[in-house]
Structures are given as structure tokens and as C-alpha cells.
Design a protein around this motif. Structure first.
Motif, mmCIF file in Angstrom:
data_model
loop_
_atom_site.group_PDB
_atom_site.id
_atom_site.type_symbol
_atom_site.label_atom_id
_atom_site.label_comp_id
_atom_site.label_asym_id
_atom_site.label_seq_id
_atom_site.Cartn_x
_atom_site.Cartn_y
_atom_site.Cartn_z
ATOM 1 N N UNK A 1 -18.635 2.246 5.196
ATOM 2 C CA UNK A 1 -17.204 2.358 5.447
ATOM 3 C C UNK A 1 -16.820 1.639 6.730
ATOM 4 N N UNK B 1 -9.972 -2.431 2.943
ATOM 5 C CA UNK B 1 -9.751 -1.008 3.226
ATOM 6 C C UNK B 1 -10.138 -0.173 2.005
ATOM 7 N N UNK C 1 -18.494 11.041 5.121
ATOM 8 C CA UNK C 1 -17.407 10.092 5.395
ATOM 9 C C UNK C 1 -16.061 10.790 5.501
ATOM 10 N N UNK D 1 -4.102 2.845 7.995
ATOM 11 C CA UNK D 1 -4.516 1.462 8.262
ATOM 12 C C UNK D 1 -3.901 0.491 7.270
ATOM 13 N N UNK D 2 -3.928 0.917 5.998
ATOM 14 C CA UNK D 2 -3.330 0.066 4.971
ATOM 15 C C UNK D 2 -1.866 -0.173 5.274
ATOM 16 N N UNK E 1 -13.360 9.867 8.131
ATOM 17 C CA UNK E 1 -12.546 8.648 8.017
ATOM 18 C C UNK E 1 -11.430 8.768 6.994
ATOM 19 N N UNK E 2 -11.566 9.765 6.081
ATOM 20 C CA UNK E 2 -10.724 9.803 4.887
ATOM 21 C C UNK E 2 -9.231 9.584 5.133
ATOM 22 N N UNK F 1 -13.768 0.136 1.906
ATOM 23 C CA UNK F 1 -14.201 1.123 2.883
ATOM 24 C C UNK F 1 -13.993 2.527 2.339
ATOM 25 N N UNK F 2 -12.841 2.718 1.717
ATOM 26 C CA UNK F 2 -12.507 4.055 1.224
ATOM 27 C C UNK F 2 -13.460 4.491 0.127
ATOM 28 N N UNK G 1 -7.521 5.750 6.212
ATOM 29 C CA UNK G 1 -7.362 4.522 5.412
ATOM 30 C C UNK G 1 -5.919 4.231 5.078
#
Lengths: 385, 718
Positions: free
Chosen positions: A312, A300, B11, B21-22, B14-15, A303-304, B18
Motif C-alpha cells: 500500500x 491510489x 492495513x 487522497x483521491x 490507511x483505509x 494501494x487501497x 485513500x
């Protein structure tokens, strides 16, 4: 000047941005896996005793392939995304033509004396295809149901083919990877609710029309674990007994009685974690599960820090691959989830599985190494327009 | 160049994801670790226990059933090994198992055809066995029937067993198991009191192992099932085997063994490590029994009874109540019923035994009731003497018949004027009718009860019948009509409602002989351990003392002496001068009426009287009492009495032979010289027809009843 420096490097690999953390974590898990396989297959199963050697061969092969994958700039994959995806689908179709029949399902294509399981590799191709789609379709506003049609179709084709084999576990992984990547994008909440409702409707339908009897049986066993211990509940029950028998410190390497005395079924393919838990106890389990968790969290993080959408999504996809495999397998072995044939990454014996995970790690490494804006590579130069 | 330096795609979409998700990933793995904690730490001991139980199997160690011996140590019942062959289907025929990925099937060879050859199976059996194996091996998962041994052959010959053991390495999956089977060396002789063993039946087992038994604590189990019965156990079914089961059985032991999931035993240090103490409990072998029976005498009894189809003999030591012989005919071979031969043959043997009209399974010595006939007369006489109702010297006139109202009661002969002694000796019914008239039924019943007639003797072996000595009140209950004097008359001569078992009669005659002490019949003399030490010794047990004055008893004994030794006595014709016997003959009517359903031959047999002879010997200093009953044998004096004589003679001969042997052993030194001299000693007791023997043509001294001559009737004809 910069270009010259880059060109001086082997394959343009930016040495100072090599991801040692990822590399070492992977190696640690793989070494644990091999040691555990040695314990799992050591006793009274003469026919299985060379499995850990094979595993080492597969790891080496996977490592080499992973290295190759890591070195080639991932933007090439972006370029060739749909082509790779197409190749994967062709292999899946080939399974129906050339497939070997094992225990009522055909998942394998024989190449010489090796079996090769295309559905394992399809996961990676699916990730690449989805990444390419999202890369090409940047949005700032929330996505609706229409925007999900193409990715859903991309996922649906291999999933249906795999379900037909039938291989419930792998199909489920495909769906989960798709779901995870969808979660990455911004989706309208109305759409989410719609999807949830339709899934709720789909589950009973799938139960009646799609699932095989043995699959239903497994779910039923999961729901009533203490019933029918000698029949279908045997696997789940004995896995739990073996784990519980590990206690805090474990029975010691190759001392787990449930494995050594053959009470654990499928101990090298689906239940290696039970062997590990019995040998090393709670402390071992804590370390191992932490390693998996760390690997997923690191994905992750990669990806970040990725510098573009493709990278990503790629990283999240591979992270999801590892995450879902690990969670389904651990959940199944510890009795939290029904028994589905999902392998534990780098722990379960099996060439296709190991190579797939190593290729995935290669992709992660690829993205990780190219996370900086100013790290063009020699292969990158080819992409300049 | 510049395209590489700016983000190619945005991107930012998506920021925000994360972190979520983590979090999800972290939580998921935390749950897994939590589950491990739950299984390994919180429930660790519980699962460790299950794991331990998985690999430790408690194997029961068999115990050996006690041996039954006779009074002189001859083995009457013991155990012999029977070899059974078990096959593990998956190992005998690996080709029957489904093919498996990763396991090469080729390395295991089928040994099936070799096994079948070794076991000498015929093609049909071979086919059936192969089908059975294939059925078992449809799956070869752990714990499938594929790995469970199946029983193929029972009680194999030693040749085949040796062959299998020799080629064990070439016959994988074949096991020979030795199982003890009960063995009775004397076969039929003594089968009734000895009994037989059989597999425990479901009903009995349910009594010892009620539903839910498995969940009880060991203490509770011990209470309900102290002998630890399990399915398939061998238990005593009848006779001593049944009654003394708790002594004979012994206690199983157990041993802990390490097994894997396929039930294979594991040895070696890694397996030893798992065994926790105590790992073994030795079995306790069953106790041995020493009976009072003298098997040699029993065999003599069997020989003497050979000419007759059915009957019973009891020989008892009058001084102790110990039974020396207990014989019931027809008999059966307990070896046929005791396992070993296989279920099929046992079932057939039972079918044959239970369809026999002569009832071989019935122990007639204690479970069969019969009219005692004239053997009952001494007790009627005692009743009269005790109450001083009739002076023994008074004579009654016998005209051969007596009328009471409209009914005529008959006698066997016209005896003329007889006193009590003569009436008993000549078995005159008329005298006893007249006696009964004045004495009454209840007094007779009281005396009979004093001697234990009409009551269970308490031998405690087979289900015992009580018999019946009727009283007026019994008749009042039984018959609604008026009490008739005829009932009393019939009772006085042992007919009508009067029934006894041969054992009761023997104990009563023993009491007559020993001065009125009624003993409990004793069959088991001692309980011993398997190495011969006596655990429990049973002394003679007096049941009751008959309240009879000695002079009256002496008078009756004198009359009994006259039966054999007076010239007019009924048993005088079969008298043997070498032995002194007192006794009483009996010819009991059976009351059989052919209703027309039985065929004439059977009807003829059933209409014949029971022949009795009850005696003791030597008459002056009695040692044994003998009761012989020949069912439907005809006349007592001609059929039963010679048998009793033969038995008594045999008893004395054997006693003498033993004494000689003992003397020979005591004077050990001149052994070689003494032995031939002593040899003629038993010969003295050997049958030597006395000059006055009425049957000189028969060297054995057993006059056969001639069928042409109607036997003399001595009973009434209602």
C-alpha cells in the motif's frame, strides 16, 4: 496442485491479474510524449533532433527494467529495503565526487557517454525505505512526533544531499513524497499543527540561508509575472503565451508558432507541455491531464487493494511521485506555480527521469498483480518461513 | 503456506485516507484543467494575439529623400548609398559563447579573423572589436546582445563591400547594410540656402514622440508625428533642407516579416501562412524641389567673391522676385556635416566652423544685419521727393563738412554745389544731411518701409533677421535723453541705428528697378515628383506696391544710372560699356572701437568699412538686381562695385549662351554646320576692356583696392 499451477507460469506471473489498465494508460502517455518530443525538437535545432529517438530507447529500456521490477515479488524489496536505500545514498554522495557541473549545479554522474542522475532513483529507494519502515511498524493508535523521527531522518538524508547539489525541484519532490506517505498514516492533530508552525518558521530561514539567488529570482518572478518579461520572466511568460495560443483545438501537430520559432525555452526538458498545449489545444490538454489524473487515481486504487502495508505504501509512494511531478510541472508551465525544474513524467526528455518513472510503474504493476490473497508466486515461495 | 494466506500486516490504519487522497489528486488536476481553460479558451484570443506579435515583425521600408535641383535641373542635393557593416557577435565568434549541454559548438567556426582582415582593421581596432564581441556573448540566451548586430564600419569603400558580398558564405554573421547619405555635388557653393541634413536630435524627437507615444493609437500618432520621425532619422538642419523638410522627407513604408526568437527572418509556406493582410505598404519617396537659383551664376558669384574673406551677394530677378543667386561667405561643405563621414568627423567639422570668427555658419544674406551706408540714400531722396519738401533741382553747397551744434559731420570730398542727382551720383553726405534736416526721420522710415526695408522678407528658409529702420519713437524708447538731430542725419545716409539684410536691400532695389513692386523673395520654384511631374508650381508673389509716384521713381533711377555712367559718379571708374548698370555704392562704417583686447591685425580688419554695391541691370529695362556686400572690404566703389559688375556681366553672358544653345537646338538639322558659327557668340559677352575703362592694366576688369591708398570716405564721422 495450486503450487504446480503457479510454478507452470513464467516467473510465476499471475497472467489473469495483469493490470492492463495501468499498462495501457502508461503506454498512451508515453506515446503522446514521444510524438510531442518530435514536434518540440523538430525545427531548426539540428543538435536536438534525435532526442525523440533517444526517448524511445529510454522508454524501451525503462519498460524492460520495469518489467523485471514488476515480476520480482515486492516482498523481496521489503526484505532488501534499507540496503537499496543505502545504495541510493552512496550514489548521491558519489555525485559530489564524480559529478559533472552543468549550469552551476552538479547532479550527474557520467558513465561512458551517458549521464546518470542518481537523485531520480533515490525517490524510489526512499519510497521503498519508508514503506518498509511503516510495514514494520503497524499502529492502531494515532502517531506522535516521536514516531515520525525515523521516517523524517530517512527522508532528510537524501533531501539534504540533493539540496546541496543544488537541485531544489528534486528535493521538493522528496519532501512531498514523504508528506504524502505521512498523510497516509494516522497522525495526531497536535503534531500536524506543530509541523505546520515549524514549517512556517522554516520558510523565511530557508529563504535567507539555503536558497540560491537564481532560486529566489524564480519565486520573485512567479510573484510578479508581468515584470521583467525579457529577463527571468521570459520562460514563464512564453510558456503561457504558447499555451494560450493553442486555443480550443490547437495549431495542429508541429504547427505551434511559439515553439517552431524558438520562443519557448527548454521546450524538451521542462516545458514539453507548452508545446503539446500549443499543438493540440484545450482538447489535447484535457485528455492528457485526465490521463495523468487517471494514472494517479489508479495508483491510489492499487494501494487501497494492496494486500499488505508495504504494498500500500509502495503504491501510494509511486502515485505521489507521479502526482507531484505532474502537478509541479503543469503548475509551473501554466503559471500557477513558480518555475522549478521538475520534469513531466514520460513527457520530458531525459533518460534518468524516464527510467525512474518506468521503474515506478513496474512497482505499481507488481503491487497490483499481487493484490489477491490467494496468488502466491514462485518467488513468493522463497519468502515462506 | 498459511502465512501467505493471511494479511501479513494490518492495513486498516490507511483505509480512511485513500478517499481523501483521491479527492486531493482529483482537485489538483481539475485546477490544472481549469487553468488551461482559462488560458486557452477565456484568454485564448489575447494570447494568440501576443503569439502573433511575437512572430510578426513590421520592418520599415526606407524612403528616399527628395532631390533638390536648380532652375536648370542641375542636382544640388541628392542621396547616395553608404555601406555600413554589421556583425552578429554570436555568429562571428561562436567560441565566445558559453558552452552548452546538447549543442556541439565545434560545428560552427570562428570567422572573426577573416572578417577583421576583410575590413582591414588594424591590431588595435581588432582587439577592441574582439572585446566588444566577448562582452556581448557573456550569455547566449535568446534576445541577449549576443544576437544583436553591432555596427562596426561606416561608409565602406565599394571594393571592401564587393569582397564581403563575394565571400558571404564564408563570413557568417556579417551583414552589409546600405544606408542613404545626403550628397551635395556642389560642395560649399550655395551651402547656406541649401543647408545640410543631420541626425534628429533628442529635443526635436521628444517633441514628435512625447512620453507615452508608444501607447497611442495610430491616428493619434499620426497627429503628433505626421512624418513618422524615429530615433536616428535624418532630418534637414538648415536652409531648404530644413524649411522644406515635409516635402523632401517622404513617407516610410513597412512590410510584415516572420521572425523567430533570435530575430532571424523565416520564409517559406509555413511562414507565409502567418502573414495577415495587409502585409506591405510601399514607401512614398520624398518630393523633389526645383529652386530658382541658377547654379552657374552662383558659381560665378563664388568666383567673383574669391579675393575676399567675408561677405554676401544676392542676385534677384526684378520682374518676379526669384532669387538667382544667394551667396554668403565664408561657407562650409554640407557633405562634412551630413552624416556618412561618421560622427567623429562631423563633430570636428562643427567645432571648426563654430570657432571661426568670420561666422561661416551664418547665412549673411538673410540672417546678417549691416548698416546699409550710402546704398540707403535713394530712399532718403524719395522721401524728400514724395513729400515735395525739396525741389530736386535745388543745389546745396558741400564744403566737405557740416557743423551741427558742437559736432562736425564730414563728407568724403568737397563736392561744391550739387543737386539731388549729383548728390546721389557722387554720394555727397552734406546734401543728404541738409535734406534730412527738413524731411525728418519718420518720413524716411516710411519710404524705407514701403520698400520692405527693416522688415522680414518672408523667404522662409533660414532664420531671418528683420534689420531696423529707426523712427523718432524708436529713439524715444531707446534713448532716455533728448532726441538729437544727429540721429536723423545718420539715418539719412544709412548709418546710426539703420540696419538691413542684403536680401532686403536686393528686394528694395528690385522694386526701384521694376517701378515699385516689392516681391517676396522666392527660392523654391516648384515641387516635383521623383519622375519629374510638377506637383506644385509657385507663381511670383507680390508683397506690396510701394506708394511712390512714377516721376519721383524715375528721377531716382536716373540718379542711380548716373552713379555708374556719369563721369563724376562713384562707380564710373569700374563701368563696363558692354553692360548697362544702374546702382549705388556704399561704404558703411562699422563703428568698431578697439578696446585693446583684440590684436592689431584683427583690429585693423574689423575697423575697416563694409563695402556695398546695390545695382540693377540693364538700367533701361531691368532684369536683375544685384547686391554685393564685402564685409570689412573697405570702399564700396573700389571693392564691391567691380564684383557686382563681374556678376552682371556673367549673367548676361550666360543668358546669351543659353539663347544660342536654344537656337541651335531649334535649328536641329544643320547642327554640325551651325555650331561652330555660333561659338563666337558667348565671346562677345566675354570680358573685353572698354577703351575708356579706367583700369586697362587689369584684363578682368576688377580693380583691386590698393592698401596704400586710403579709400575715399563718404560718410559722416560722429
Amino acid at each position: 496442485m495450486m503450487i504446480r499451477r503457479d510454478q507452470a507460469r513464467f516467473f510465476g506471473m499471475p497472467r489473469d491479474s495483469f493490470d492492463w489498465t495501468l499498462f495501457l494508460t502508461t503506454c498512451t502517455i508515453a506515446v503522446f510524449g514521444v510524438i510531442n518530443l518530435y514536434s518540440a525538437t523538430s525545427v531548426a535545432r539540428a543538435a536536438l533532433s534525435d532526442i525523440y529517438i533517444q526517448q524511445v530507447y529510454w522508454l524501451v529500456l525503462g519498460g524492460i527494467l520495469g518489467g523485471v521490477v514488476a515480476v520480482i515479488d515486492y516482498r523481496h524489496y521489503e526484505r532488501l529495503g534499507y540496503l537499496l536505500y543505502g545504495v541510493g545514498i552512496v550514489f548521491l554522495v558519489l555525485v559530489f565526487i564524480l559529478g559533472k557541473d552543468i549550469r552551476g549545479s552538479s547532479r550527474w554522474i557520467a558513465i561512458g557517454s551517458f549521464g546518470f542522475q542518481p537523485s531520480e532513483f533515490t525517490k524510489l529507494f526512499l519510497i521503498i525505505a519508508l514503506a518498509k519502515y511503516l510495514h514494520d511498524d503497524p499502529r492502531t493508535e494515532a502517531r506522535g512526533i516521536k514516531d515520525l523521527i525515523v521516517p523524517a531522518a530517512l527522508t532528510g538524508i537524501p533531501t539534504v544531499l540533493i539540496m546541496k547539489q543544488p537541485d531544489l525541484g528534486t528535493a521538493l519532490i522528496h519532501l512531498c513524497i514523504f508528506g504524502t506517505i505521512c498523510m497516509l498514516t494516522r497522525i495526531r492533530w497536535q503534531t500536524l499543527v506543530g509541523i505546520a508552525v515549524s514549517v512556517a518558521i522554516a520558510i523565511p530561514l530557508a529563504w535567507t540561508y539555503l536558497m540560491k539567488d537564481y532560486q529566489k529570482q524564480r519565486v520573485l518572478v512567479f510573484l510578479n509575472p508581468e515584470e521583467n518579461l525579457l529577463g527571468s520572466g521570459w520562460h514563464a511568460h512564453h510558456a503561457r503565451v504558447a499555451i494560450g495560443n493553442g486555443g480550443l483545438k490547437g495549431q495542429g501537430f508541429m504547427q505551434g508558432t511559439q515553439n517552431q520559432f524558438l520562443f519557448l525555452p527548454d521546450q524538451h526538458s521542462d516545458f514539453p507541455f507548452a508545446v503539446f498545449a500549443e499543438d493540440w489545444g484545450f482538447l489535447g490538454c484535457f485528455v492528457l491531464v485526465s490521463l495523468y489524473a487517471f494514472l494517479v487515481l489508479w495508483a491510489i486504487r492499487i494501494a487501497a487493494t494492496a494486500k499488505d502495508r508495504f504494498g500500500a505504501v509502495l503504491a501510494i509512494g509511486v502515485g505521489a511521485l507521479i502526482f507531484w511531478h505532474a502537478v509541479f510541472n503543469l503548475g509551473m508551465v501554466t503559471g500557477l506555480l513558480p518555475v522549478v525544474g521538475v520534469t513531466l513524467p514520460l513527457f520530458s526528455a531525459g533518460g534518468s527521469s524516464v527510467v525512474t518513472i518506468m521503474l515506478g510503474i513496474g512497482l505499481l504493476m507488481n503491487v497490483s498483480m499481487r493484490r489477491y490473497w490467494g496468488s502466491p508466486t514462485r518467488t513468493g515461495l522463497l519468502l515462506r518461513d | 503456506m498459511s502465512t501467505l494466506l493471511v494479511p501479513r500486516s494490518d492495513v486498516s490504519e490507511f483505509r480512511k485516507r485513500y478517499r481523501w487522497m483521491a479527492l486531493v489528486a482529483f482537485l489538483a488536476f481539475a485546477v490544472v484543467i481549469g487553468r488551461c481553460f482559462h488560458l486557452q479558451i477565456l484568454r485564448g484570443t489575447e494570447y494568440a494575439q501576443i503569439a502573433h506579435e511575437n512572430v510578426i515583425r513590421r520592418v520599415t521600408l526606407p524612403t528616399t529623400r527628395g532631390i533638390v535641383r536648380d532652375a536648370y535641373g542641375r542636382v544640388l542635393a541628392s542621396s547616395r548609398p553608404s555601406f555600413n557593416v554589421l556583425l552578429v557577435p554570436g555568429r562571428v565568434m561562436p567560441s565566445a559563447r558559453p558552452a552548452r549541454r546538447g549543442v556541439k559548438g565545434a560545428e560552427e567556426q570562428d570567422s572573426f579573423s577573416r572578417v577583421a582582415d576583410t575590413l582591414r582593421l588594424n591590431p588595435d581596432e581588432r582587439q577592441r572589436l574582439a572585446a566588444r564581441i566577448r562582452d556581448a556573448c557573456i550569455t547566449d540566451e535568446d534576445r541577449s546582445p549576443c544576437w544583436r548586430p553591432i555596427l562596426v564600419r561606416e561608409d565602406l569603400s565599394r571594393d571592401i563591400v564587393a569582397e564581403i558580398k563575394q565571400h558571404a558564405s564564408e563570413l557568417p554573421g556579417v551583414e552589409v547594410v546600405s544606408q542613404p547619405v545626403r550628397y551635395y555635388p556642389y560642395k560649399n557653393t550655395g551651402a547656406h540656402f541649401l543647408g545640410y541634413t543631420s541626425e534628429i536630435n533628442a529635443e526635436t524627437l521628444a517633441k514628435y514622440r512625447p512620453p507615452g507615444y508608444e501607447n497611442l493609437t495610430p491616428e493619434e500618432r499620426q497627429k503628433i508625428n505626421p512624418l513618422g520621425y524615429e530615433m536616428g532619422d535624418i532630418v534637414g538642419a538648415t536652409g531648404v533642407e530644413h524649411a522644406w523638410e515635409s516635402y523632401l522627407r517622404g513617407q516610410r513604408g513597412w512590410e510584415k516579416r516572420v521572425v523567430d526568437a533570435r530575430g532571424r527572418y523565416r520564409t517559406g509556406p509555413e511562414a507565409e501562412r502567418l502573414l495577415d493582410a495587409p502585409s506591405r505598404q510601399e514607401p512614398i519617396p520624398g518630393r523633389d524641389l526645383r529652386l530658382t537659383i541658377d547654379m552657374e551664376l552662383e558659381q560665378a558669384v563664388e568666383r567673383a567673391m574669391r579675393p575676399h574673406a567675408a561677405g554676401a551677394v544676392v542676385v534677384v530677378d526684378v520682374r518676379t522676385g526669384r532669387l538667382l543667386a544667394l551667396y554668403s561667405k565664408p561657407d562650409f561643405d554640407p557633405n562634412d556635416l551630413a552624416g556618412g563621414a561618421g560622427r567623429e568627423r562631423i563633430r570636428e567639422a562643427f567645432k571648426k566652423l563654430y570657432s571661426d570668427p568670420l561666422r561661416p555658419m551664418l547665412d549673411k544674406t538673410m540672417s546678417g544685419v549691416f548698416h546699409p551706408g550710402s546704398t540707403f540714400k535713394p530712399f532718403s531722396a524719395l522721401a524728400a521727393l514724395e513729400d515735395k519738401l525739396i525741389p530736386p533741382t535745388d543745389k546745396e553747397r558741400c564744403d566737405g563738412y557740416l557743423t551741427f551744434g558742437r559736432r562736425i559731420f564730414r563728407c568724403a570730398h568737397v563736392h561744391g554745389k550739387v543737386d539731388m542727382r549729383e548728390a546721389i551720383a557722387q554720394s555727397c553726405n552734406i546734401y543728404f544731411f541738409k535734406l534730412a534736416e527738413s524731411v525728418g526721420m519718420d518720413r524716411i522710415a516710411r519710404i524705407a518701409n514701403e520698400f520692405g526695408l527693416g522688415q522680414k522678407t518672408g523667404i522662409g528658409v533660414n532664420p531671418e533677421a528683420a534689420g531696423r529702420i529707426p523712427t523718432r519713437s524708436w529713439y524715444a524708447l531707446r534713448y532716455k535723453g533728448q532726441f538729437r538731430i544727429g540721429f536723423t542725419l545718420n539715418t539719412s545716409i544709412g548709418q546710426g541705428a539703420t540696419t538691413v539684410t542684403p536680401l532686403q536691400l536686393a528686394m528694395a532695389y528690385a522694386a526701384l528697378a521694376n517701378g515699385g513692386t516689392v516681391y517676396s523673395p522666392q527660392l523654391v520654384r516648384a515641387v516635383e515628383t521623383s519622375d519629374g511631374a510638377v506637383v506644385q508650381d509657385f507663381p511670383p508673389r507680390v508683397r506690396q506696391k510701394a506708394k511712390i509716384s512714377p516721376e519721383n521713381l524715375a528721377r531716382v533711377n536716373d540718379a542711380l544710372y548716373a552713379v555708374v555712367n556719369d563721369e563724376k559718379g562713384t562707380a564710373f571708374p569700374v563701368r563696363d560699356r558692354t553692360i548697362e548698370v544702374a546702382g549705388k555704392t556704399g561704404t558703411a562704417q562699422t563703428g568698431y572701437v578697439n578696446t585693446g583686447n583684440d590684436d592689431p591685425k584683427k583690429a585693423w580688419y574689423l575697423s575697416r568699412d563694409h563695402a556695398w554695391f546695390a545695382a540693377y541691370s540693364p538700367a533701361r529695362a531691368p532684369e536683375i538686381a544685384v547686391v554685393v556686400l564685402v564685409e570689412h572690404g573697405g570702399s564700396g566703389p573700389t571693392v564691391a562695385a567691380p564684383i557686382a559688375m563681374q556678376i552682371i556681366k556673367e549673367y548676361h553672358r550666360q543668358k546669351e549662351a543659353r539663347a544660342t544653345k536654344l537656337a541651335a537646338r531649334e535649328t536641329k538639322r544643320p547642327d554640325a554646320k551651325e555650331a561652330p558659327e555660333k561659338r563666337p557668340a558667348p565671346g562677345i559677352a566675354a570680358p573685353a576692356p572698354a577703351p575708356r575703362d579706367p583700369a586697362p592694366s587689369d584684363p578682368t576688369g576688377i580693380p583691386e583696392p590698393s592698401p596704400t591708398e586710403p579709400p575715399p570716405r563718404e560718410d559722416d564721422e560722429p
